[in-house]
Design a protein around this motif. Structure first.
Motif, short mmCIF file in Angstrom:
data_model
loop_
_atom_site.label_atom_id
_atom_site.label_comp_id
_atom_site.label_asym_id
_atom_site.label_seq_id
_atom_site.Cartn_x
_atom_site.Cartn_y
_atom_site.Cartn_z
N ASN A 41 0.88 -1.18 0.02
CA ASN A 41 -0.05 -0.10 -0.11
C ASN A 41 0.95 1.31 0.00
OD1 ASN A 41 0.81 -0.67 2.60
ND2 ASN A 41 -0.83 0.63 3.42
N HIS A 42 0.46 2.23 -0.35
CA HIS A 42 1.13 3.39 -0.65
C HIS A 42 0.50 4.69 0.04
CE1 HIS A 42 4.40 5.91 -2.39
NE2 HIS A 42 3.66 6.07 -3.53
N PHE A 118 3.12 -0.57 -6.06
CA PHE A 118 2.24 0.12 -5.34
C PHE A 118 1.00 -0.26 -6.32
CE2 PHE A 118 5.70 2.57 -3.59
CZ PHE A 118 5.59 1.95 -2.71
N GLU A 120 -1.93 0.09 -6.46
CA GLU A 120 -3.02 1.15 -6.74
C GLU A 120 -2.44 2.21 -7.65
OE1 GLU A 120 -4.91 1.92 -2.75
OE2 GLU A 120 -3.08 1.43 -2.31
N SER A 124 -2.44 6.86 -1.67
CA SER A 124 -3.73 6.84 -1.23
C SER A 124 -4.01 8.37 -0.64
CB SER A 124 -4.07 5.86 -0.07
OG SER A 124 -5.30 6.33 0.55
N MET A 129 -7.42 1.68 1.03
CA MET A 129 -7.08 1.08 -0.24
C MET A 129 -8.20 1.28 -1.06
SD MET A 129 -4.33 -0.69 0.50
CE MET A 129 -4.17 -1.98 -0.80
N GLY A 151 2.81 -4.41 4.01
CA GLY A 151 1.73 -3.42 4.56
C GLY A 151 2.41 -2.29 5.17
#
Length: 179
Positions: A41-42, A118, A120, A124, A129, A151
Motif C-alpha cells: 500500500n502507498h 504499489f 493502486e 492513497s 485501499m 503493509g
C-alpha cells in the motif's frame, strides 16, 4: 549504476534509522535470491525509502515519468539520482505507453531482481485501499515470480523539530510470498 544504489543506501542508512525508526516484521519473507515483487500500500513517499532501507536486497520501483522530465536544476538532480539508484520511469497515461514502460520492470524480474510496486498506482489520499491496477498481475504471471505483500502504517510525514519532516511510528510488515 548498481554501485550508486549501495553507496546511497550505506550513506543514508543511519539518517534514515534516526529520522524514521521503523518497526519491521516478516523481513525473512523476502526471498534471498530470484525475482520477486514487493506489492504494498502507498500512504506517502516514505515507503519508497523505508521498504528498501529495511530489506537486504536492491529494490527498484516504477516511478512516475514526470519525476525524470523536469528541466530545473533540482529536477535534473532528482532524475539523475533516480536513474543512478535504478528506479524505472513509468508512463501512467494508460494504454500502450504504460504497457511499454513495464518492459524495464520485466527486465528487473528476469534478471532475478526485486521490484517494489504499489498496485493502486499512486499514493492513497486518505489512507484507504483503492482498486489496484492490473499491471502487477501481468508482471507476476509473465515472469512467474512470487509476490510478497507489504503493509505499511504510520508512514505519513509530519513536521518535526526545526521543520524537518519525519514519520511518527512507521511499521512495515512483509507477508509470506504468494505465487
Amino acid at each position: 549504476m548498481n554501485g550508486w544504489y549501495w553507496f546511497f543506501k550505506a550513506l543514508l542508512w543511519v539518517p534514515i534509522q534516526l529520522l524514521f525508526p521503523t518497526r519491521v516484521t516478516g523481513r525473512k519473507n523476502v526471498p534471498k535470491s530470484g525475482g520477486v515483487v514487493l506489492a504494498g500500500n502507498h500512504l506517502s513517499y516514505a515507503e519508497t525509502v523505508l521498504i528498501p532501507a529495511n530489506t537486504r536486497r536492491r529494490v527498484s520501483f516504477p516511478t512516475k515519468s514526470e519525476a525524470f522530465a523536469s528541466k530545473t536544476l533540482g529536477g535534473r538532480v532528482l532524475a539523475w539520482f533516480l536513474r543512478a539508484i535504478g528506479q524505472l520511469p513509468m508512463d501512467r497515461s494508460g494504454g500502450r505507453a504504460s504497457a511499454a514502460s513495464m518492459d524495464a520492470a520485466d527486465h528487473v524480474l528476469q534478471e532475478g531482481g526485486v521490484l517494489g510496486i504499489f498496485p493502486e498506482g499512486t499514493r492513497s489520499p486518505d489512507g484507504r485501499m483503492y482498486k489496484g491496477r492490473t499491471g502487477m498481475a501481468r508482471l507476476v504471471l509473465r515472469n512467474r515470480v512470487p509476490v510478497v505483500p507489504v503493509g505499511s502504517v504510520g508512514t505519513e510525514f509530519v513536521r518535526g523539530p526545526f521543520g524537518i519532516p519525519r514519520v511518527r511510528k512507521p511499521v512495515i510488515a512483509f507477508g509470506e510470498p504468494l505465487d
